[in-house]
Every structure is written in structure tokens, then in C-alpha cells.
Design an enzyme around this catalytic site. Structure first.
Site, PDB file in Angstrom:
ATOM      1  N   GLU A   9      -3.536   9.646   3.309  1.00 58.82           N
ATOM      2  CA  GLU A   9      -2.555   9.189   2.923  1.00 58.82           C
ATOM      3  C   GLU A   9      -2.084   9.521   4.366  1.00 58.82           C
ATOM      4  O   GLU A   9      -2.159  10.346   4.605  1.00 58.82           O
ATOM      5  CB  GLU A   9      -1.190   9.938   1.834  1.00 58.82           C
ATOM      6  N   HIS A  10      -1.248   8.210   5.495  1.00 63.53           N
ATOM      7  CA  HIS A  10      -0.652   8.950   6.753  1.00 63.53           C
ATOM      8  C   HIS A  10      -2.037   8.658   7.445  1.00 63.53           C
ATOM      9  O   HIS A  10      -1.643  10.305   8.617  1.00 63.53           O
ATOM     10  CB  HIS A  10       0.532   9.093   6.766  1.00 63.53           C
TER      11      HIS A  10
ATOM     12  N   ASP B 106      -4.479   7.204   8.228  1.00 62.83           N
ATOM     13  CA  ASP B 106      -5.471   5.984   8.834  1.00 62.83           C
ATOM     14  C   ASP B 106      -5.624   5.559  10.301  1.00 62.83           C
ATOM     15  O   ASP B 106      -5.854   5.243  11.687  1.00 62.83           O
ATOM     16  CB  ASP B 106      -4.748   4.513   8.089  1.00 62.83           C
TER      17      ASP B 106
ATOM     18  N   GLY C 284       4.535  -0.243  -2.641  1.00 61.80           N
ATOM     19  CA  GLY C 284       3.071   0.560  -1.911  1.00 61.80           C
ATOM     20  C   GLY C 284       2.167  -0.028  -2.747  1.00 61.80           C
ATOM     21  O   GLY C 284       0.877   1.025  -2.130  1.00 61.80           O
TER      22      GLY C 284
ATOM     23  N   SER D  88       0.397  -2.876  -1.826  1.00 67.28           N
ATOM     24  CA  SER D  88      -0.296  -3.981   0.649  1.00 67.28           C
ATOM     25  C   SER D  88      -0.194  -5.263  -0.841  1.00 67.28           C
ATOM     26  O   SER D  88      -1.164  -6.157  -0.841  1.00 67.28           O
ATOM     27  CB  SER D  88      -0.996  -3.219   0.272  1.00 67.28           C
ATOM     28  N   SER D  89       1.243  -5.731  -1.123  1.00 70.42           N
ATOM     29  CA  SER D  89       1.261  -7.078  -1.022  1.00 70.42           C
ATOM     30  C   SER D  89       0.584  -7.994  -0.539  1.00 70.42           C
ATOM     31  O   SER D  89       0.517  -8.651   0.347  1.00 70.42           O
ATOM     32  CB  SER D  89       2.092  -7.271  -1.749  1.00 70.42           C
ATOM     33  N   SER D  90       1.220  -6.582   0.826  1.00 68.65           N
ATOM     34  CA  SER D  90       1.297  -7.874   2.088  1.00 68.65           C
ATOM     35  C   SER D  90       0.006  -8.294   3.396  1.00 68.65           C
ATOM     36  O   SER D  90      -0.246  -9.576   3.833  1.00 68.65           O
ATOM     37  CB  SER D  90       2.219  -6.977   3.425  1.00 68.65           C
TER      38      SER D  90
ATOM     39  N   GLU E 242       0.270  -8.489  11.593  1.00 65.18           N
ATOM     40  CA  GLU E 242       1.395  -7.512  10.921  1.00 65.18           C
ATOM     41  C   GLU E 242       1.934  -6.322  11.999  1.00 65.18           C
ATOM     42  O   GLU E 242       3.270  -6.605  11.872  1.00 65.18           O
ATOM     43  CB  GLU E 242       0.709  -6.583   9.441  1.00 65.18           C
TER      44      GLU E 242
ATOM     45  N   ASP F  71      -5.123  -1.019   4.782  1.00 61.52           N
ATOM     46  CA  ASP F  71      -4.237  -1.870   3.519  1.00 61.52           C
ATOM     47  C   ASP F  71      -5.464  -3.489   4.013  1.00 61.52           C
ATOM     48  O   ASP F  71      -5.914  -3.371   3.188  1.00 61.52           O
ATOM     49  CB  ASP F  71      -3.226  -1.975   4.349  1.00 61.52           C
TER      50      ASP F  71
HETATM   51  C1  GLA Z   1       0.632   1.900   4.636  1.00 59.16           C
HETATM   52  C2  GLA Z   1       0.708   1.838   5.411  1.00 59.16           C
HETATM   53  C3  GLA Z   1      -0.970   1.937   6.358  1.00 59.16           C
HETATM   54  C4  GLA Z   1      -0.825   3.647   5.744  1.00 59.16           C
HETATM   55  C5  GLA Z   1       0.086   4.119   4.230  1.00 59.16           C
HETATM   56  C6  GLA Z   1      -0.111   5.319   4.582  1.00 59.16           C
HETATM   57  O1  GLA Z   1       0.875   1.468   3.667  1.00 59.16           O
HETATM   58  O2  GLA Z   1       0.604   0.059   5.615  1.00 59.16           O
HETATM   59  O3  GLA Z   1      -1.403   1.753   6.961  1.00 59.16           O
HETATM   60  O4  GLA Z   1      -0.569   4.163   7.246  1.00 59.16           O
HETATM   61  O5  GLA Z   1       1.086   3.386   4.476  1.00 59.16           O
HETATM   62  O6  GLA Z   1      -1.192   5.865   4.222  1.00 59.16           O
END
Ligand code: GLA
Length: 388
Positions: A32-33, A35, A122, A124-126, A158, A170
Site C-alpha cells: 500500500e502506497h 505503487d 477504497g 477502486s470504483s473509479s 484520472e 488500480d
Molecule cells: C489508491 C490509488 C492507488 C494506490 C493506493 C494506495 O487506491 O488509486 O494508486 O496509491 O491508493 O496504495
């Protein structure tokens, strides 16, 4: 697809749809965080998807109908500008905009969208929306776009049109997800490998815990974390690190004097989280889910204390996870600050876990959480549909 959607399309546009595309939401097992810090991630697509039903138009007009909101938005391809009131439309406009930037000229269309991925949760619907649209548009107009490019263009839509500085995880998993597999991705080289995720065989379930706390990803906090992590990397580079992937905790210790406490902790999260992703992949290869669960807890510790992207509701999920028998691991997923977390649970522990989480959340005055038992689903798909 439910036939009633097709009927709804005909009611709105007075002609039948020709193409159906869809793309999934995601969970992230770990990473997480990392990418946007050019590190490692290990997401999996979920069975909840966004859907895009469309037919071409010859006149350069794009007519959109969001079936869930019962709202319409229309724009011309020559003049694409963000909508103030219909934020959902901006993810779609962004795709047309980015295709034009790339010199690709899609034509007009009528399109209807709907989704199963809870919004701003959280999951990732987008990205599910963006990727379903770009997959559909590419299929409708026979655009020659390879899958990596699809994911990158959706991310750019995005970043540059919607204005959210997200990384690539995502969109990448929405394109490349595979049933019952997690995807290991090196976000620097974009090399990836699918690993079997045999949850069913192991008698396990991934339960998504939606805190119902909504904090927009566009919020300044996410971008601030990006800046802080990038700032700390500049210092690590002076110690010989080329990127976070080859930075070590020893290098970090050597940088102690040059980094303030906040930057030090941001860097420590990224370095240790990358190591946890690599370890998670080794454990997955052995179907060692209890080892994986331990890493999930450690990831949450690091996200809460070092990266500071948790909130009381997400920490509560973690605490229930630590105490509840049959919970192997739990942590926040996605950007954090609200949204959802996941718990890796033995099947028979699910009901008790939910009960405990519900009563505990009520006692603490938290919003009533939502739960989804997620199955690991497929990546984006598009297919022509008959005119019946
Ligand atoms: C969101 C962002 C991703 C990633 C996560 C954290 O989902 O869209 O690119 O940075 O936060 O891991």
C-alpha cells in the site's frame, strides 16, 4: 448482464446497444502506497464490477446515461470539459480526452453505465469505471491499444483530467485481474506475475469491511504523502539507493540526521512494505496463509504509525482482527483515511467476526460498517452483443 439493462438502454437511446464492457474493483493483499513510489504491489480483482453498454454514433456526440443515478450528460468530442455537478461523467470524459491527447480519434457514442463497486469505499470504483470505458471504446472502434497502454491511459485520465494523482495499481489490476489469482506487479518495470490465490481450498474468505467513512482520494493528504515519500527518496539516493526498491533500512538509518521524523517514517513504511510484498509472494507460493495474515497486520501497523493514513474506524477493524479467533490478518486497503479494510478469515469465523465488529462499532459511535465477502474475479472484458 441482466436483460433489464438492455431494455433500459433502448428506452433511453431508442436503439439497441452493440457492445458490453466491464471491469472489476479490487482489493490489495499487500503493498500500500508503494505503487507511486515505484515499488511492489499485490492486488486482486474482485467480483464486483462496473458495466458499460454502448452503441456508436456517427456525429461526434457522446451521450451518457448513469443508470444508478438516473442522470444524463452529453458532450461533443471537440470540446470536452469537466462537469461540476456530475462527477461520475468526468471519469468517462477523461478517457475520451486522453485518447485524443494520444492522437487516437474515437467517434461518438451512446453509452449507459452502472456499477456494483461501492463508491469511494477504497475498492477502486473509479478505476473500474475508467477501465470499463476504455476497454469498451477500444473494442467499439477497433483501436489498437495493448493492455498495458489501456491501464496507463486510464491512469492518465484520472491524473490529468479528473485531477487525482493516483498510482497505476488500480487501473493495472482492473485490466489484468484473473480469477482466483493475485497479481504481483513491479510498478517501476511493469513486470508482473499472477499467483494462485487458493482461498476456497484453504477454507478461507476475504471479508471487506467498509467503514462508511468517506474521505475523497483527491484530498490533499494523499498528494502530501507522495511528496513526502519522494522527498525522503532524494536523501536516500545520496546513500546509494537508485529507487525505493533497492533502498534498505540500513541506508535509512544512515540518513537519520538528514531526515526529519516524518520523512524518516514515510520512507520506512515504503521500504518495509516493499519487503513485505516480496515475502507475501513467497508465502503465497507455499499457500502459507497464516504467514500472509501476519504480514497484513504488520502492513497495517506501518500504515498507521509510519505512513499515517489510518483512522479510528480502520484501526478498530485491525483490533477486532487481532482478537478474533480464526482471523489470520487484517488491514486497511487503498489510500486509507476511511474507506475499507480487509480481514483474512477462516470460513467459520466470518459470522462471529461480523457480529463482534458491528457491536463494537456501535459502542464506539462509528458509522454502521458494511461487509462484502469478495470472490477474486476477472479483469476487464468487452464483447459485441446480438441485436435480438
Ligand atoms: C489508491 C490509488 C492507488 C494506490 C493506493 C494506495 O487506491 O488509486 O494508486 O496509491 O491508493 O496504495
Amino acid at each position: 448482464m441482466d436483460e433489464s439493462r438492455k431494455r433500459a438502454f433502448i428506452e433511453v437511446f431508442h436503439s439497441p446497444p452493440e457492445l458490453l464492457a466491464s471491469a472489476p474493483g479490487r482489493i490489495n493483499l499487500i503493498g500500500e502506497h508503494t505503487d507511486y513510489n515505484n515499488g511492489y504491489v499485490l492486488p486482486a480483482a474482485i467480483h464486483l464490477r462496473n458495466w458499460f453498454l454502448a452503441a456508436p454514433r456517427p456525429d461526434g456526440l457522446v451521450r451518457l446515461w448513469a443508470d444508478d443515478f438516473r442522470e444524463e450528460e452529453t458532450f461533443r468530442l471537440e470540446s470536452i470539459s469537466p462537469s461540476e455537478t456530475r462527477r461520475w461523467a468526468n471519469y468517462i470524459k477523461g478517457i475520451f480526452w486522453v485518447l485524443q491527447q494520444e492522437g487516437v480519434r474515437p467517434q461518438g457514442l451512446d453509452a449507459m453505465i452502472w456499477g456494483e463497486v461501492p463508491l469511494e469505499s477504497g475498492l477502486s470504483s473509479s478505476a473500474a469505471l475508467e477501465v470499463s470505458v476504455i476497454k469498451g471504446v477500444a473494442a467499439l472502434w477497433n483501436l489498437d491499444l495493448d493492455p498495458v497502454r489501456l491501464a496507463k491511459l486510464a491512469q492518465r485520465a484520472e491524473n490529468d483530467f479528473v485531477g487525482v494523482q493516483c498510482g497505476l495499481m488500480d487501473q493495472f489490476i482492473a485490466v489484468f485481474g484473473r480469477k482466483n489469482s493475485a497479481l504481483f506487479l513491479d510498478c517501476e518495470t511493469l513486470d508482473y506475475t499472477h499467483y494462485p490465490l487458493n482461498l476456497e481450498k484453504a477454507g478461507l474468505v476475504i471479508l471487506v469491511y467498509d467503514t462508511k467513512v468517506r474521505r475523497r482520494l483527491a484530498s490533499s493528504e494523499y498528494n502530501q504523502r507522495r511528496r513526502e515519500a519522494a522527498g525522503a527518496l532524494e536523501v536516500l539516493k545520496n546513500k546509494g539507493a537508485r529507487s525505493y526498491k533497492d533502498a534498505t533500512t540500513a541506508m535509512l538509518r544512515n540518513s537519520r540526521a538528514e531526515l526529519d521524523d516524518v520523512l524518516y517514517r514515510r520512507a520506512r513504511h515504503v521500504i518495509t512494505e516493499n519487503a513485505r510484498v516480496r515475502k507475501a509472494v513467497e508465502l503465497l507460493e507455499k499457500d502459507d496463509f497464516s504467514g500472509l495474515g501476519t504480514l497484513l497486520f504488520q502492513s497495517h501497523d506501518s500504515l498507521r504509525d509510519d505512513y499515517e493514513v489510518s483512522c479510528p474506524e480502520l484501526d478498530f477493524l485491525y483490533e477486532v482482527g487481532k482478537e478474533h479467533p480464526g482471523c489470520l490478518g487484517a488491514r486497511l486497503v487503498g489510500a486509507g483515511f476511511g474507506g475499507s479494510g480487509i480481514a483474512l478469515l477462516e470460513k467459520q469465523a466470518v459470522d462471529g467476526f461480523k457480529k463482534r465488529a458491528l457491536s463494537g462499532a456501535e459502542e464506539r459511535g462509528f458509522p454502521r460498517p458494511g461487509f462484502h465477502e469478495v470472490r477474486v474475479g476477472r479483469g476487464a472484458e468487452a464483447s459485441r452483443i446480438g441485436r435480438s
